[in-house]
Enzyme design. Structure first.
Site, mmCIF file in Angstrom:
data_model
loop_
_atom_site.group_PDB
_atom_site.id
_atom_site.type_symbol
_atom_site.label_atom_id
_atom_site.label_comp_id
_atom_site.label_asym_id
_atom_site.label_seq_id
_atom_site.Cartn_x
_atom_site.Cartn_y
_atom_site.Cartn_z
ATOM 1 N N HIS A 199 -22.680 6.713 157.622
ATOM 2 C CA HIS A 199 -23.708 6.760 156.576
ATOM 3 C C HIS A 199 -25.123 6.668 157.139
ATOM 4 C CE1 HIS A 199 -21.040 6.313 152.849
ATOM 5 N NE2 HIS A 199 -20.225 6.421 153.880
ATOM 6 N N GLN A 217 -3.903 0.941 162.043
ATOM 7 C CA GLN A 217 -3.570 1.846 163.151
ATOM 8 C C GLN A 217 -4.368 3.130 163.035
ATOM 9 O OE1 GLN A 217 0.641 2.611 162.918
ATOM 10 N NE2 GLN A 217 1.181 0.488 163.302
ATOM 11 N N SER A 276 -31.853 3.613 160.222
ATOM 12 C CA SER A 276 -32.623 3.526 158.973
ATOM 13 C C SER A 276 -31.860 2.775 157.883
ATOM 14 C CB SER A 276 -33.018 4.920 158.469
ATOM 15 O OG SER A 276 -31.874 5.682 158.163
#
Ligand code: HEM
Ligand SMILES: *[C@@H]1O[C@H](CO)[C@@H](O)[C@H](O)[C@H]1NC(C)=O
Length: 368
Positions: free
Chosen positions: A71, A223, A94
């Site tokens: 993100h 996993q 940011s």
């Protein structure tokens, strides 16, 4: 060399790094590394392994640390820049430096928690937030059994302003919308976009559906494996509480959540064969995710000015599982075949009754 050519060269070199790179710097803390500038990260490693990842676990915090890398990184748009607008800085920290703005963006829901969790480590060790986010993500992935050897670079330019809204994919976006976005951000193609989604092999949903928390995307969320690609290819079934939220569809296994976007990528003619290729090819899964993680973690940055500190990242937790199996009660008959070129692989079924997949507990909350 283009960005991606350079990355391929870097990846190839890394696969043989222990044989080739002569370690030159001995750190005050005793470790050796290729570059003295990397020494600062060994104490950070020890701290986050103990105090973020509960002694090196592939836990909820590890999953969120990986999500945060995406993100922060994906928020860069050359297309916006070409229109004369600010398009964000990519992997520039940011999302942590301007967290009050960016964690309020709709697709960043819930990331305020992991940002709040990570900030004190950044402050305590005096490291760059732009480098810390990928560092924590790489360490997090290395804690998951079956993970590739993760790369880590330092020296990113730090954000001077918040990224604009609208650059992070949402689970209710179409395949076209997501492919357009990843192509803009990093010239990624449809196959590379599938590689990225391997991250959902070690993932759960905590925020998109307010009625449930800690619902994993596959039956083996600790996993790094092909189970996610198998589970999403199964025909969906209606479970109480499943598929009720925007961007969510019916899953095939009780206790699992399935994103509409993952469901569609598994079935789109452009991506279905690549999706299927990851069901039982751990070597390919590892190689492609090693590459794409580094690509995401350096979006918007100039690779030539970064320093390779990959030798600070621990060797991945060894693979302690065998070939991918159908969840109990499922078989090839439950597959919604989408790849036209190659039949679905024949796999064993895990024994036992079909039980609900365990939630990831406790879902961590630090700020509310
Ligand atoms: C490209 C399309 C993508 C979409 C639409 C998408 C969407 C989502 C959504 C809706 C969630 C659940 C969030 C929540 O409810 O807490 C999630 C979780 C997650 N995503 Fe993605 N994602 C995408 C790609 C990626 C990529 C490329 C990565 C990393 C490289 C990533 C890593 C993760 C991880 C690790 C989680 C689990 C977080 C946790 O367990 O707390 N995702 N994603
Ligand atoms: C795994 O993927 C690699 C790379 O695409 C391929 O060469 C190999 O044949 C695949 N292995 C299996 C067992 O499908």
């Amino acid at each position: 060399m283009s960005f991606k050519q350079l990355l391929v060269a870097v990846s190839a070199a890394l696969l043989t790094k222990s044989a080739v790179i002569e370690k030159r710097a001995t750190c005050a803390t005793g470790q050796t590394t290729a570059n003295a500038a990397c020494c600062a990260w060994f104490p950070v490693l020890e701290d986050i392994q103990q105090n973020m990842f509960a002694g090196g676990q592939c836990n909820a915090e590890a999953h969120e640390a990986l999500r945060l890398v995406f993100h922060d990184g994906i928020a860069v748009s050359p297309a916006m820049e070409a229109r004369g607008q600010f398009g964000g800085g990519g992997a520039d920290g940011s999302i942590m430096l301007f967290d009050e703005i960016e964690t309020a963006f709709h697709p960043n829901i819930g990331l305020d928690d992991v940002v709040a969790l990570e900030k004190p480590f950044v402050a305590k060790h005096g490291v760059s937030p732009a480098d810390f986010i990928p560092f924590a993500g790489a360490v997090a992935v290395s804690n998951c059994a079956g993970a590739p050897e993760m790369q880590f670079f330092i020296g990113r330019k730090i954000a001077t302003q918040a990224a604009p809204d609208g650059l992070v994919p949402e689970p209710f976006h179409t395949v076209d919308q997501i492919l357009e976005r990843t192509n803009d951000a990093g010239q990624f193609d449809e196959l590379e976009t599938v590689w990225m989604l391997s991250a959902h092999s070690i993932a759960a949903s905590n925020d998109v559906d307010p009625t449930v928390v800690g619902l994993p995307f596959d039956s083996t969320p600790e996993q790094f494996d092909g189970q996610f690609f198998l589970d999403t290819q199964l025909r969906g079934v209606l479970f109480p509480g499943s598929g009720g939220n925007q961007g969510e569809v019916e899953s095939a296994v009780a206790g699992e959540i399935r994103l509409q976007s993952d469901h569609n990528f598994a079935r789109d003619s452009r991506t279905a064969c690549e999706w299927q290729s990851f069901v039982n090819n751990q070597t390919k899964l590892q190689a492609d995710f090693q590459f794409i993680f580094t690509a995401i973690a350096t979006l918007g940055q100039d690779m030539d000015s970064l320093i390779d500190c990959s030798d600070v990242i621990p060797a991945p937790k060894p693979q302690n599982f065998g070939p991918t199996r159908f969840p109990p009660g499922k078989s090839n008959a439950d597959i919604e075949q989408a790849c036209a070129a190659t039949p679905f692989p024949t796999l064993a079924t895990a024994p036992g009754p079909a039980t609900s997949v365990a939630r990831i507990n406790p879902p961590f909350k630090v700020s509310h």
